[in-house]
Each structure stands twice: as structure tokens, then as C-alpha cells.
Scaffold this motif. Sequence first.
Motif, short mmCIF file in Angstrom:
data_model
loop_
_atom_site.label_atom_id
_atom_site.label_comp_id
_atom_site.label_asym_id
_atom_site.label_seq_id
_atom_site.Cartn_x
_atom_site.Cartn_y
_atom_site.Cartn_z
N LEU A 254 0.68 -1.20 0.05
CA LEU A 254 0.09 0.06 0.03
C LEU A 254 0.93 1.35 -0.07
O LEU A 254 0.54 2.37 -0.78
CB LEU A 254 -0.91 -0.01 1.26
N ALA A 255 1.96 1.12 0.97
CA ALA A 255 2.64 2.39 0.85
C ALA A 255 3.25 2.66 -0.52
O ALA A 255 3.67 3.71 -1.02
CB ALA A 255 3.78 2.34 2.06
N ASP A 256 4.07 1.39 -0.98
CA ASP A 256 4.47 1.66 -2.46
C ASP A 256 3.60 2.12 -3.30
O ASP A 256 4.02 2.98 -4.20
CB ASP A 256 5.28 0.15 -3.05
N ALA A 257 2.41 1.66 -3.35
CA ALA A 257 1.59 2.09 -4.21
C ALA A 257 1.21 3.39 -4.14
O ALA A 257 0.98 4.41 -5.12
CB ALA A 257 0.02 1.32 -4.20
N GLN A 258 1.12 3.95 -3.10
CA GLN A 258 0.89 5.44 -2.65
C GLN A 258 2.14 6.24 -3.09
O GLN A 258 1.76 7.77 -3.70
CB GLN A 258 0.58 5.78 -1.15
N VAL A 259 3.15 5.75 -3.18
CA VAL A 259 4.31 6.69 -3.44
C VAL A 259 4.18 6.77 -5.25
O VAL A 259 4.49 7.71 -5.61
CB VAL A 259 5.81 5.99 -3.03
N LYS A 260 3.88 5.58 -5.78
CA LYS A 260 4.02 5.64 -7.12
C LYS A 260 2.95 6.39 -7.62
O LYS A 260 3.08 7.07 -8.35
CB LYS A 260 3.86 4.36 -7.69
N LEU A 261 1.55 6.62 -7.03
CA LEU A 261 0.47 7.46 -7.31
C LEU A 261 1.05 8.82 -7.22
O LEU A 261 0.43 9.56 -8.03
CB LEU A 261 -0.65 6.84 -6.52
N ALA A 262 1.70 9.22 -6.09
CA ALA A 262 1.99 10.62 -5.94
C ALA A 262 3.03 10.93 -6.91
O ALA A 262 2.98 12.04 -7.46
CB ALA A 262 2.62 10.61 -4.71
N HIS A 296 -6.83 1.42 -7.37
CA HIS A 296 -5.52 1.03 -7.00
C HIS A 296 -5.38 1.13 -5.68
O HIS A 296 -5.12 0.06 -4.76
CB HIS A 296 -4.39 1.46 -7.70
N ARG A 297 -5.75 2.12 -5.03
CA ARG A 297 -5.67 2.65 -3.73
C ARG A 297 -6.79 1.69 -2.96
O ARG A 297 -6.34 1.04 -1.95
CB ARG A 297 -5.97 3.94 -3.31
N ILE A 298 -7.97 1.63 -3.45
CA ILE A 298 -9.08 0.88 -2.68
C ILE A 298 -8.69 -0.54 -2.72
O ILE A 298 -8.70 -1.22 -1.60
CB ILE A 298 -10.47 0.96 -3.36
N LEU A 299 -8.05 -1.10 -3.76
CA LEU A 299 -7.58 -2.54 -3.98
C LEU A 299 -6.78 -2.79 -2.71
O LEU A 299 -6.80 -3.66 -2.21
CB LEU A 299 -7.13 -2.71 -5.39
N HIS A 300 -5.62 -1.91 -2.62
CA HIS A 300 -4.81 -2.27 -1.62
C HIS A 300 -4.99 -2.10 -0.24
O HIS A 300 -4.82 -2.73 0.69
CB HIS A 300 -3.36 -1.25 -1.90
N GLU A 301 -6.08 -1.21 -0.10
CA GLU A 301 -6.63 -1.00 1.35
C GLU A 301 -7.60 -2.06 1.67
O GLU A 301 -7.73 -2.62 2.95
CB GLU A 301 -7.36 0.23 1.35
N GLU A 302 -8.30 -2.66 0.54
CA GLU A 302 -9.02 -3.80 1.00
C GLU A 302 -8.25 -4.97 1.13
O GLU A 302 -8.53 -5.66 2.13
CB GLU A 302 -10.00 -4.11 -0.36
#
Length: 541
Positions: A254-262, A296-302
Motif C-alpha cells: 500500500l505504501a509503495d502504491a501510494q508513492v507511485k501514485l504520488a 488501485h488505492r481501494i484495492l490495496h486498502e481492501e
Amino acid sequence: MPSSVTCTSLSFAWPDGTSVLDGLDTAFPPGRTGLVGVNGSGKSTLLKLLAGDLTPSGGTVKVTGEVGHLPQNVTLDTALRVDQALGIAERRAALHAIEAGDVAEEHFEAVGDDWDVEERALVTLGELGLGRIGLDRTVGEVSGGESVLLRLAALLLRRPDVLLLDEPTNNLDLYARRRLYAAVTAWPGVLVVVSHDRELLDLVDQVAELRSGEVTWYGGNFSAYEEALAVEREAAGRTVRAAEADVRKQKRELADAQVKLARRKRYGQKMYDSKREPKIVMGARKRAAQESAGKHRILHEERLAEARERLDEAAEAVRDDDEIRVELPGTAVPPGRRVLTLEDLETAYGARVEGVLDLRGPERVALVGRNGAGKTTLLRTLAGELEPVAGEADVHVPLRFLPQRLDVLDDALTVAENVARFAPDATHNRVRARLARFLFRGARADQRAGTLSGGERFRACLAALMLAEPAPQLLLLDEPTNNLDMASVRQLTTALGSYGGALFVAGHDLPFLESVGITRWLLIEDGRLRETSAEEVGAAG
């Protein structure tokens, strides 16, 4: 038809609304069943429901055959004759009248087919070690342990198809326990026993564990049950560790995904600001990127939420194995220091110590003997509650006494307030920090003593005494394992393992006494206190 007990959708709640059982489905088959569970899980309540002493709130109990129930607290009218307590007085009187020549019809009706009732009663009493008391003495002439066996004898004479025993070895000496073990081993029908006595539970055919309102069955005796639990704990521990690793993994992803999205967002904004593409194209791309990022964020949070849920489920499956861990340096007694001196002591009920008996250093002494031998009287004399008839009992260090009746607490006060009574100079935070080590954390420390279960009450009493000021360097315990479940006995053993003072324990529970590291055995026999050994005590039992 073989005897059986079946519970269908069985529910029970106390008048204040407290639920004990809710929709329990189980059946007790022929053979010997050990019913185990932590204090407060509802074992005694379930036995009372099976016996018909309590009415279910819902569901049914179906019993094939007659039920006999030996409750935890046996009370018999002390004025009763033994034959009345056994329930055979009327038949016995009718039999004697017929033998004397009175052939009235009512005598024959009273006897029925039970012409050997007196012989059977005497044989049953003999098998339980009560042959010497006869049928004409009163209940008031027998000891507390003998009254338990007397109540059991009454049940055996009735020959019920289903026998329910609730902590039957409480207050029984080793000799009486052996008699009870023999009776349990020979029982031909359905037998359900609630007990903390390992030796008794190792005689059962299967173990039924009552936990969270459900019964789980284990084949074999208590030792086999403990082995099965060890396997379960190890498997549960592996599941927890795997679930924890999954949670860490999902957090990282989730942290990696948030970095990539940012980064993607910053790049998109940069492209938008530089206007390298038409505005309508840039806007469409921005909306698509936001939707994709959101999904993408919702998927990782789920995934993280699911991983946490699996961890919670895995953690819930792990049994609560909390142990009392205490460090009480103030209780330590240096080797060789005199702790207790008894000299030509005679107690109120005739137990005598001839000559001088010294206890020194952190000795761990077991006081054993038959029911009625005077163990409790000796402890009360050492604690200063009773005056000696003759001789001296000198205690040279701070002492605390925990009696069988656990009446050292004020029921109207909370656990924390009770402990504070024994340590008036301790700060509020210090009291609560110490209580946490006795498993009274947060709101549990604010429970009123009158609402505690048996095991909790014992733990609170132990905390109050061991945390008292000045720190006790001699602890007197009278039958400490009575009414404790096996988990509480383990907790007690752990706590006493951390205690650095001298220990003086009156009891009949040999496995417990051996587990706390007894270094010296004292036997009260025929009114005299003498040194003995664990081997002699076991052989005498």
C-alpha cells in the motif's frame, strides 16, 4: 437403551440478563467425561441444567435414565443420622420392624425389593473408607471431607444412570481421594466430572471443553487433552505469524502504491502545467488517472483490511495463556534466616509439636494430613487468629495468611481499592502497575470484588497479600487450589515461582505441591506434627 444426555439449542441467562449459554448443542455419551474450562465459563451451571436444578432459558436437556448430582458445595444437616443422609432410613426401619416380627403391609411396601439395603450401604461406606462411622451416628460427627464422601455414597446407593460430579475432591484428603478415584474408575454409566484435580481427570475417557459457550470434544484423558492443546497452540501460533507477515506485506505494498501514485500525480500536473497536449486530452487523461489511482488505492486498502481481519481471527484462535509475572524483591528471605519457631506447641484442637521445629530461609513447606487432623487450626494459630493452648509459635518475619474461604477482600470495594488497603503508602499508579502483573489490567482492576469469579477472586486475594506492605516474607496458604480451574492453578504456580519468601501450604493436591518446589513435608497424624517425605505422603494416600 444405554444412558445418555443430550442438549439441544440449550440457553441459560441469569435474572440480571447475564448470558451463560446460548444455543448449545452437545451430547454426553456413556463413559467418563471430564468437563473442563476456565472459571466463569459455565461448567457448574451446565451441570445444574443437566441435573434439572436450573431451568433453561431456551432449548432442552434430554436425559435417558435417572440423574445423580454431587454439587460443588455439599451441605448436609448435621443433625441427620448417617442412614438418613444416605436416604435409606425408612427402608432400614421397615426392615428391622419385619425382622422383629411386625408384618404390617406398609413395612413390606417400604422395603420393596431392596432387602439387602443395609448390607449394600455398609459395603458402599466401606469402599469409600467410611466403614467405621456406621449408620447410626450423626452427620455432625464426621469431617467435611467425609460428608462429601457420604453424599457420594448416597448417590451410589441410588444407582443413578447418569452421575454428575462438581469438584468432588475439594477438601478431600489423599486417602479419601484414592477412594473417590476407585469409585469413578468403576462407574458403569454416564459420568460427567468437573475438576481441577489432574489425577482424577486422567481417569476419564474423553474431555469436553466448555469455551465461549461451545463444547469441543477431545478423545482420551486430560494428559492427551493437554497434548492436543499444545499442537493447537503451535498451529495457531504459526497462523498468527503468517497473518502478521501478510499484514506487513500489504502495508508495504500500500505504501509503495501510494508513492507511485504520488509520483504519477506530480508528473501529470507537470504535463498539465506545461500544456504539451490539448487541454481536453489532458483533462481526460487526468480523470482516467484519478479513477485508476482510486481503484488501485481501494484495492490495496481492501487487501490490507482482509489481512488484518485474518490476523484478528488467527489471534482469537490463540488461547489466553497469560501468566502472572511478579518481581517482589522485598519478599526475599536470606538462606539461614530464622522465619518461624514452634516449641512444644499445642493448638486448640489438640495438634501438638513436641520439642522445637524451626523454619529457616526461603523454605517451601507442605502441611499434609487426613481431613480433621488440624491443618487449618495450625495455620490459623501461626497467623495469630487462634491462641495456642500451650507452647510457643513465634513468627520472625512479616506474615500473610490466605484462608480457604478467601474472605480477605471487601466485596464492596474494587480490586484496586482492596489492594490499596494492604499497601496504604503505595501510589495509585504503583498499585495499578502491580495489579497488571496479576492480570488485572485497565477496567478489570476497577471490578468490585463481589462480582469476581472464583479464580479471579483468588488471584485478587493473592495480589493483595503479595503486594502488601511490609512485603510478606512468610506466606500461609490453606488448600489454595480448591475451586480453581487448571489455567488458574498454572497461574498460581507461576506466581509462587516468583515469590522469594518462605511458603507454608496446607493441601492434598500432590501434583500442585510438587510443582511449587516443596522442600520440606510435615504430616499431622494422630495429633502430632512430624517430618515426612513426598514418597511417604503418596504411599499413605
